[in-house]
Design a protein around this motif. Structure first.
Motif, PDB file in Angstrom:
ATOM      1  N   TYR A 118       0.846  -1.193   0.000  1.00  0.00           N
ATOM      2  CA  TYR A 118       0.000   0.000   0.000  1.00  0.00           C
ATOM      3  C   TYR A 118       0.879   1.239   0.000  1.00  0.00           C
ATOM      4  O   TYR A 118       1.712   1.423   0.886  1.00  0.00           O
ATOM      5  CB  TYR A 118      -0.924   0.003   1.215  1.00  0.00           C
ATOM      6  CG  TYR A 118      -1.831  -1.206   1.260  1.00  0.00           C
ATOM      7  CD1 TYR A 118      -2.610  -1.551   0.158  1.00  0.00           C
ATOM      8  CD2 TYR A 118      -1.901  -2.017   2.390  1.00  0.00           C
ATOM      9  CE1 TYR A 118      -3.426  -2.657   0.171  1.00  0.00           C
ATOM     10  CE2 TYR A 118      -2.724  -3.138   2.424  1.00  0.00           C
ATOM     11  CZ  TYR A 118      -3.476  -3.444   1.303  1.00  0.00           C
ATOM     12  OH  TYR A 118      -4.283  -4.546   1.329  1.00  0.00           O
ATOM     13  N   GLY A 119       0.691   2.083  -1.021  1.00  0.00           N
ATOM     14  CA  GLY A 119       1.467   3.322  -1.111  1.00  0.00           C
ATOM     15  C   GLY A 119       2.918   3.024  -1.472  1.00  0.00           C
ATOM     16  O   GLY A 119       3.221   2.028  -2.136  1.00  0.00           O
ATOM     17  N   ASP A 120       3.807   3.897  -0.969  1.00  0.00           N
ATOM     18  CA  ASP A 120       5.216   3.770  -1.386  1.00  0.00           C
ATOM     19  C   ASP A 120       6.006   2.745  -0.567  1.00  0.00           C
ATOM     20  O   ASP A 120       7.171   2.476  -0.867  1.00  0.00           O
ATOM     21  CB  ASP A 120       5.901   5.147  -1.338  1.00  0.00           C
ATOM     22  CG  ASP A 120       5.880   5.759   0.054  1.00  0.00           C
ATOM     23  OD1 ASP A 120       5.447   5.070   1.010  1.00  0.00           O
ATOM     24  OD2 ASP A 120       6.295   6.924   0.208  1.00  0.00           O
ATOM     25  N   GLY A 121       5.391   2.208   0.491  1.00  0.00           N
ATOM     26  CA  GLY A 121       6.106   1.204   1.303  1.00  0.00           C
ATOM     27  C   GLY A 121       7.062   1.828   2.298  1.00  0.00           C
ATOM     28  O   GLY A 121       7.883   1.131   2.897  1.00  0.00           O
ATOM     29  N   ALA A 122       6.976   3.147   2.452  1.00  0.00           N
ATOM     30  CA  ALA A 122       7.896   3.817   3.392  1.00  0.00           C
ATOM     31  C   ALA A 122       7.355   3.778   4.822  1.00  0.00           C
ATOM     32  O   ALA A 122       8.053   4.167   5.764  1.00  0.00           O
ATOM     33  CB  ALA A 122       8.116   5.259   2.965  1.00  0.00           C
ATOM     34  N   GLN A 123       6.087   3.312   4.993  1.00  0.00           N
ATOM     35  CA  GLN A 123       5.518   3.282   6.340  1.00  0.00           C
ATOM     36  C   GLN A 123       6.337   2.353   7.235  1.00  0.00           C
ATOM     37  O   GLN A 123       6.763   1.299   6.808  1.00  0.00           O
ATOM     38  CB  GLN A 123       4.020   2.892   6.316  1.00  0.00           C
ATOM     39  CG  GLN A 123       3.640   1.579   5.677  1.00  0.00           C
ATOM     40  CD  GLN A 123       3.453   1.652   4.166  1.00  0.00           C
ATOM     41  OE1 GLN A 123       4.274   2.212   3.465  1.00  0.00           O
ATOM     42  NE2 GLN A 123       2.411   1.036   3.655  1.00  0.00           N
ATOM     43  N   ARG A 124       6.575   2.803   8.474  1.00  0.00           N
ATOM     44  CA  ARG A 124       7.484   2.063   9.363  1.00  0.00           C
ATOM     45  C   ARG A 124       6.714   1.250  10.395  1.00  0.00           C
ATOM     46  O   ARG A 124       5.681   1.686  10.900  1.00  0.00           O
ATOM     47  CB  ARG A 124       8.434   3.028  10.080  1.00  0.00           C
ATOM     48  CG  ARG A 124       9.268   3.850   9.130  1.00  0.00           C
ATOM     49  CD  ARG A 124      10.325   4.667   9.835  1.00  0.00           C
ATOM     50  NE  ARG A 124      11.518   3.880  10.121  1.00  0.00           N
ATOM     51  CZ  ARG A 124      12.407   3.505   9.204  1.00  0.00           C
ATOM     52  NH1 ARG A 124      12.234   3.832   7.946  1.00  0.00           N
ATOM     53  NH2 ARG A 124      13.465   2.813   9.545  1.00  0.00           N
ATOM     54  N   ARG A 125       7.227   0.078  10.672  1.00  0.00           N
ATOM     55  CA  ARG A 125       6.612  -0.821  11.653  1.00  0.00           C
ATOM     56  C   ARG A 125       7.690  -1.448  12.521  1.00  0.00           C
ATOM     57  O   ARG A 125       8.845  -1.557  12.100  1.00  0.00           O
ATOM     58  CB  ARG A 125       5.850  -1.962  10.939  1.00  0.00           C
ATOM     59  CG  ARG A 125       4.662  -1.518  10.092  1.00  0.00           C
ATOM     60  CD  ARG A 125       3.504  -1.057  10.964  1.00  0.00           C
ATOM     61  NE  ARG A 125       2.371  -0.607  10.167  1.00  0.00           N
ATOM     62  CZ  ARG A 125       2.144   0.661   9.810  1.00  0.00           C
ATOM     63  NH1 ARG A 125       2.989   1.621  10.134  1.00  0.00           N
ATOM     64  NH2 ARG A 125       1.068   0.986   9.104  1.00  0.00           N
ATOM     65  N   ASP A 126       7.265  -1.916  13.696  1.00  0.00           N
ATOM     66  CA  ASP A 126       8.178  -2.633  14.595  1.00  0.00           C
ATOM     67  C   ASP A 126       7.763  -4.096  14.585  1.00  0.00           C
ATOM     68  O   ASP A 126       6.638  -4.425  14.963  1.00  0.00           O
ATOM     69  CB  ASP A 126       8.064  -2.013  16.002  1.00  0.00           C
ATOM     70  CG  ASP A 126       8.978  -2.689  17.013  1.00  0.00           C
ATOM     71  OD1 ASP A 126       8.807  -3.912  17.256  1.00  0.00           O
ATOM     72  OD2 ASP A 126       9.844  -2.012  17.586  1.00  0.00           O
TER      73      ASP A 126
END
Ligand SMILES: NC(=O)c1ccc[n+]([C@@H]2O[C@H](COP(=O)([O-])OP(=O)(O)OC[C@H]3O[C@@H](n4cnc5c(N)ncnc54)[C@H](O)[C@@H]3O)[C@@H](O)[C@H]2O)c1
Length: 299
Positions: free
Chosen positions: A193-201
């Motif tokens: 979803y989107g650019d894939g820059a969203q950060r997760r732990d």
């Protein structure tokens, strides 16, 4: 007594208690895996039923690890009332039984989603709760109930706020790590979803078990964040899965979903300080344990 002891996290928690020689009762809608079946007392049933809860919380029960819940954010949005009953009402009833039967301690699986969207800020236990979904709201409500029971009755109650857990035994899940594993197995791609820059732990199941046992051993009362303490982007996760599986999973970018959090970045220093928790599993190594599970057909 472990509720949801047949689930992804539950099976690992149950195994860890058994390895220490602690007898375990599992209460779940579904039977534990065969490897655990003969080693636990199994109460089959729905925790929304009083009779099931009554059988599950046996006299002399030393503690409750409450993992059973509606765990899907999406399902909680579709079925908010059922999520409330499963998550909040069941927790209230179990706390009440724990009080009446003088159960030593009560641990709850919570989530950092109780905090809501704080952009790229760092999530710690000190932030106010502002959940944005019924799932997050029910977990926040459960945390409040635990706090009230600790305050009024001196019970040991602890809410463990897990980040995104990955590890062996997650084949039934629809989260991103198993989707990537399925994509690697089938040779098909994944949608980002989107650019894939969203950060997760992403925290490994072994580290989560370590956190649960540490809170249990300390009889800790309060709220603690349990994560890896290192956030990565979705694209970085894909690279790590490619490295672990040695398969070049193709990626298609699709429009971002409304309401998706730009980042989940957590501070685990309170767990380190208070529980001696130390996340130990390196991401690519951890992903190899999931891949081994997928390729063995054990899922
Ligand atoms: N997996 C994650 O990344 C994650 C992250 C944060 C928090 N959590 C929390 O950790 C806990 C465990 O999650 P999981 O990933 O193992 O989920 P899971 O779905 O694999 O396991 C949940 C188990 O609970 C049981 N259950 C649900 N409702 C029940 C009921 N009414 N009566 C009896 N049994 C019932 C299910 O049958 C299932 O075996 C949940 O409370 C979840 O909200 C998980």
């Amino acid at each position: 007594m472990v509720t949801g002891g047949s689930g992804f996290v539950g099976r690992a928690v149950v195994r860890a208690f058994l390895e220490r020689g602690t007898p375990v009762t599992v209460v779940d809608l579904q039977a534990p895996p065969e490897s655990l079946r003969d080693r636990v007392t199994f109460v089959e049933g729905d925790l929304r039923e009083a009779e099931v809860r009554d059988r599950a919380v046996a006299p002399g029960c030393a503690g409750i690890v409450h993992l059973a819940a509606i765990t899907s954010v999406l399902k909680s949005v579709e079925q908010p009332a059922a999520t409330y009953t499963n998550n909040v009402e069941v927790t209230q009833h179990l706390l009440e039984l724990a009080r009446e039967r003088e159960v030593g301690q009560f641990l709850l699986a919570s989530t950092n989603a109780v905090v809501g969207d704080i952009g790229h800020g760092t999530i710690s236990e000190a932030l106010p709760v502002r959940p944005l979904t019924p799932y997050g709201a029910t977990k926040a409500a459960c945390e409040m109930l635990l706090s009230g029971y600790a305050g009024a009755y001196g019970m040991s109650t602890c809410a463990l706020r897990f980040t995104n857990i990955y590890g062996p035994g997650m084949g039934h899940k629809d989260s991103f790590v198993p989707r990537l594993m399925r994509a690697a197995l089938s040779g098909e791609g994944v949608e980002v979803y989107g650019d894939g820059a969203q950060r997760r732990d992403f925290v490994h199941l072994d580290d989560v078990v370590q956190g649960v046992l540490a809170a249990w051993d300390k009889q800790y009362t309060g709220t603690v964040v349990i994560g890896s303490g290192e956030s990565i982007s979705v694209l970085e996760l894909i690279e790590a899965v490619r490295a672990a599986t040695e398969i070049d999973i193709p990626v298609t970018h699709v429009p971002a979903k409304n309401g998706e959090m730009p980042a989940v970045i957590v501070d685990v220093s309170q767990a380190q300080r208070e529980l001696g928790y130390e996340p130990a599993v390196e991401l690519t190594d951890g992903l190899r344990t999931v891949w081994a599970d997928f390729t063995s057909g054990a899922r």
